[in-house]
Write a protein that holds these residues in place. Sequence first.
Motif, PDB file in Angstrom:
ATOM      1  N   VAL A 154       0.859  -1.179   0.000  1.00 54.35           N
ATOM      2  CA  VAL A 154       0.000   0.000   0.000  1.00 54.35           C
ATOM      3  C   VAL A 154       0.896   1.230   0.000  1.00 54.35           C
ATOM      4  O   VAL A 154       2.053   1.156   0.382  1.00 54.35           O
ATOM      5  CB  VAL A 154      -0.945   0.047   1.217  1.00 54.35           C
ATOM      6  CG1 VAL A 154      -1.830  -1.162   1.272  1.00 54.35           C
ATOM      7  CG2 VAL A 154      -0.182   0.209   2.505  1.00 54.35           C
ATOM      8  N   SER A 155       0.347   2.330  -0.415  1.00 53.27           N
ATOM      9  CA  SER A 155       1.144   3.544  -0.454  1.00 53.27           C
ATOM     10  C   SER A 155       0.294   4.731  -0.059  1.00 53.27           C
ATOM     11  O   SER A 155      -0.837   4.879  -0.517  1.00 53.27           O
ATOM     12  CB  SER A 155       1.687   3.739  -1.871  1.00 53.27           C
ATOM     13  OG  SER A 155       2.544   4.852  -1.874  1.00 53.27           O
TER      14      SER A 155
ATOM     15  N   ASP B 222       6.306  -1.428   9.410  1.00 56.24           N
ATOM     16  CA  ASP B 222       7.563  -0.799   9.847  1.00 56.24           C
ATOM     17  C   ASP B 222       7.281   0.386  10.763  1.00 56.24           C
ATOM     18  O   ASP B 222       7.999   0.595  11.743  1.00 56.24           O
ATOM     19  CB  ASP B 222       8.405  -0.367   8.627  1.00 56.24           C
ATOM     20  CG  ASP B 222       7.635   0.496   7.643  1.00 56.24           C
ATOM     21  OD1 ASP B 222       6.387   0.497   7.673  1.00 56.24           O
ATOM     22  OD2 ASP B 222       8.275   1.176   6.825  1.00 56.24           O
TER      23      ASP B 222
ATOM     24  N   THR C 253       0.539   8.657  11.182  1.00 55.13           N
ATOM     25  CA  THR C 253      -0.812   9.201  11.370  1.00 55.13           C
ATOM     26  C   THR C 253      -1.807   8.092  11.736  1.00 55.13           C
ATOM     27  O   THR C 253      -2.847   8.358  12.342  1.00 55.13           O
ATOM     28  CB  THR C 253      -1.323   9.871  10.075  1.00 55.13           C
ATOM     29  OG1 THR C 253      -1.400   8.885   9.040  1.00 55.13           O
ATOM     30  CG2 THR C 253      -0.424  11.017   9.646  1.00 55.13           C
TER      31      THR C 253
HETATM   32  C1  PRP Z   1       4.699   4.114   5.199  1.00 56.30           C
HETATM   33  C2  PRP Z   1       4.874   3.001   6.230  1.00 56.30           C
HETATM   34  C3  PRP Z   1       3.485   2.742   6.703  1.00 56.30           C
HETATM   35  C4  PRP Z   1       2.806   4.086   6.570  1.00 56.30           C
HETATM   36  C5  PRP Z   1       2.661   4.704   7.919  1.00 56.30           C
HETATM   37  O1  PRP Z   1       4.345   3.532   3.978  1.00 56.30           O
HETATM   38  O2  PRP Z   1       5.491   1.870   5.674  1.00 56.30           O
HETATM   39  O3  PRP Z   1       2.828   1.778   5.891  1.00 56.30           O
HETATM   40  O4  PRP Z   1       3.647   4.892   5.730  1.00 56.30           O
HETATM   41  O5  PRP Z   1       2.153   5.990   7.833  1.00 56.30           O
HETATM   42  P1  PRP Z   1       0.711   6.424   8.399  1.00 56.30           P
HETATM   43  O6  PRP Z   1       0.556   5.811   9.755  1.00 56.30           O
HETATM   44  O7  PRP Z   1       0.837   7.927   8.449  1.00 56.30           O
HETATM   45  O8  PRP Z   1      -0.327   5.984   7.426  1.00 56.30           O
HETATM   46  P2  PRP Z   1       4.409   4.318   2.582  1.00 56.30           P
HETATM   47  O9  PRP Z   1       3.032   4.739   2.195  1.00 56.30           O
HETATM   48  O10 PRP Z   1       5.454   5.393   2.655  1.00 56.30           O
HETATM   49  O11 PRP Z   1       4.873   3.164   1.606  1.00 56.30           O
HETATM   50  P3  PRP Z   1       6.212   2.273   1.647  1.00 56.30           P
HETATM   51  O12 PRP Z   1       6.065   1.286   2.787  1.00 56.30           O
HETATM   52  O13 PRP Z   1       6.229   1.607   0.326  1.00 56.30           O
HETATM   53  O14 PRP Z   1       7.377   3.203   1.872  1.00 56.30           O
END
Ligand code: PRP
Length: 188
Positions: free
Chosen positions: A72-73, A106, A110
């Motif tokens: 997810v992104s 990871d 938010t």
């Molecule tokens: C990052 C991380 C989490 C999310 C956390 O993913 O891996 O999944 O952001 O942020 P939040 O709590 O504010 O939603 P990202 O969307 O950057 O994708 P990636 O894991 O491919 O880097």
Amino acid sequence: MNRTADLEADVAEVLLSESEIQAKVAELGARISADYAGRELTLVSVLKGSLPFMADLMRALTIPVRIDLMEVSSYGGSSTESTGLVRILKDLSASIEGQEVLIVEDIIDTGLTLNYLLRYLRGKNPSSLRICTLLDKPARRLVEIPVDYVGFTIPDRFVIGYGLDFGELYRNLRFVGVLRPEVYAAAD
Ligand code: PRP
Ligand code: 7HP
């Protein structure tokens, strides 16, 4: 972008060393193995950031595990701010109905990504659904997330390394750190 070819030269500070991370992964693996003793567990890794954590955590578990991967992104481009818009780039490859599921993340920032994923995965009728995150950044939480396993609670700083990226780079560093301010600024 004002970036050197040497990734480590862009790092201002190491927040969590490789040995601190590995000790925590071993501790989490022992806790999770004890909690799920005698049962099977399905680990759902949230790519891409959780890749190193997932690889290390699954090998720290002594119970039978299945794995599945979702991507997810929500952080577009080289941004340090969530877009708030969660997109599924890769879905589960098998049913999780009736299974005990542990989401492996990871970082929770938010909470928007996990808020979305929890609702999505609950709809697939697992028998249980819990969350394990290496890092928790509670200062920026917008939605409450019930987290079952947390490696480290960190301050409100944009971190890189051990899977975490800035502009898709730095994921291969073996520690978690913060970049020099001019590296973040150069991307604005
Ligand atoms: C990052 C991380 C989490 C999310 C956390 O993913 O891996 O999944 O952001 O942020 P939040 O709590 O504010 O939603 P990202 O969307 O950057 O994708 P990636 O894991 O491919 O880097
Ligand atoms: C997402 C993310 N990615 C990298 N570093 C951080 O501090 C992050 N917070 N949310």
